[in-house]
Motif scaffolding. Structure first.
Motif, PDB file in Angstrom:
ATOM      1  N   UNK A  48       7.104   6.251   0.094  1.00 54.51           N
ATOM      2  CA  UNK A  48       5.838   6.257  -0.652  1.00 54.51           C
ATOM      3  C   UNK A  48       5.704   5.150  -1.688  1.00 54.51           C
ATOM      4  N   UNK A  49       6.802   4.520  -2.086  1.00 59.46           N
ATOM      5  CA  UNK A  49       6.757   3.469  -3.094  1.00 59.46           C
ATOM      6  C   UNK A  49       6.095   2.183  -2.576  1.00 59.46           C
ATOM      7  N   UNK A  50       5.921   2.041  -1.261  1.00 59.13           N
ATOM      8  CA  UNK A  50       5.298   0.834  -0.702  1.00 59.13           C
ATOM      9  C   UNK A  50       3.874   0.722  -1.232  1.00 59.13           C
ATOM     10  N   UNK A  51       3.591  -0.424  -1.858  1.00 56.54           N
ATOM     11  CA  UNK A  51       2.285  -0.634  -2.473  1.00 56.54           C
ATOM     12  C   UNK A  51       1.418  -1.643  -1.723  1.00 56.54           C
ATOM     13  N   UNK A  52       2.027  -2.430  -0.856  1.00 58.64           N
ATOM     14  CA  UNK A  52       1.313  -3.479  -0.128  1.00 58.64           C
ATOM     15  C   UNK A  52       1.832  -3.539   1.307  1.00 58.64           C
ATOM     16  N   UNK A  53       0.934  -3.855   2.221  1.00 59.62           N
ATOM     17  CA  UNK A  53       1.343  -4.021   3.614  1.00 59.62           C
ATOM     18  C   UNK A  53       0.572  -5.168   4.246  1.00 59.62           C
ATOM     19  N   UNK A  54       1.269  -5.868   5.109  1.00 56.67           N
ATOM     20  CA  UNK A  54       0.642  -6.873   5.966  1.00 56.67           C
ATOM     21  C   UNK A  54       0.882  -6.402   7.387  1.00 56.67           C
TER      22      UNK A  54
END
Length: 185
Positions: free
Chosen positions: A84-90
Motif C-alpha cells: 500500500x505504500x506505493x504512491x506512483x506507478x508507470x
C-alpha cells in the motif's frame, strides 16, 4: 512502443523525488533490463522484481518497501502482493486483460497512512500521424483503457480533453470511441 524506455526515464527524471515508492510495470524481462540499464546510467538504483529471481525477490521487495525508490516489475505483481505504500506507478506494459489492468491499477490505489493520493502514468501506444484503418483497433483499445483510468482521476477533465485531441489528430471520432467505452461498461 519502442519509445517506452525513454518515456519511463523521462517521467522519473521529471517527477521522482526521494522517499517516494514508485512501481514501474514493464512488458517483459528484456524491457525491464533496458529500463534498469537506462535508469542506472542516470544514477538511479532501481529494485527489480520478476519471477526468475527466486528467493531474491522477497529481499528486493522488502528493501524497496523499507527504503523507498523505484521497483521495476513484470507480471508477477499482478496478484497476491500488497504494497500500500506505493504512491506512483508507470504502466509501460499494455494489457488488454481486464483482470491485469484492475490488479495493476489497484497496486497503487491502495490506502496508506502516509499517502493522500496516488499518481498513475499510463503509457499508450499510438501511431504518430493519421494512418490507415489497420491501427483503428489498437487506437480504440489504448484510448478506452486510458479513458477508464481518466474517469476516476482528479484531473479527469484535462485527461479526457487530451485523449480527445489525440483521437482527432489521428483522424478518429472521439465521440464514437468514448460512446463505445460507455457501452462497454
Amino acid at each position: 512502443a519502442q519509445n517506452k524506455v525513454n518515456i519511463v526515464v523521462n517521467i522519473l527524471n521529471d517527477t521522482f523525488r526521494e522517499k517516494q515508492h514508485w512501481l514501474v510495470y514493464l512488458e517483459d524481462k528484456d524491457q525491464l533490463l533496458e529500463v534498469n540499464k537506462a535508469l542506472s546510467s542516470q544514477g538511479y538504483k532501481p529494485y527489480k522484481y520478476y519471477s526468475e529471481m527466486g528467493e531474491a525477490r522477497e529481499d528486493e521487495l522488502n528493501a524497496f518497501i523499507s527504503q523507498s525508490g523505484i521497483l521495476l516489475s513484470i507480471n508477477c505483481l499482478d496478484e497476491g502482493i500488497d504494497i500500500p505504500v506505493i504512491s506512483h506507478a508507470i504502466i509501460a506494459a499494455s494489457s488488454r486483460n481486464p483482470r491485469q489492468f484492475i490488479q495493476r491499477r489497484g497496486r497503487v490505489l491502495r490506502k496508506h497512512e502516509n499517502k493522500l493520493h496516488a499518481e498513475v502514468f499510463d503509457c499508450l501506444v499510438l501511431p504518430k500521424t493519421k494512418s490507415s484503418k489497420k491501427y483503428n483497433g489498437l487506437i480504440s483499445e489504448e484510448i478506452k483503457r486510458a479513458i477508464e483510468f481518466a474517469s476516476f482521476a482528479e484531473n479527469r477533465v484535462e485527461c479526457i480533453a487530451l485523449l480527445r485531441n489525440w483521437l482527432i489528430e489521428l483522424g478518429q471520432s472521439p465521440n464514437q470511441i468514448m460512446q463505445e467505452e460507455e457501452d462497454d461498461e
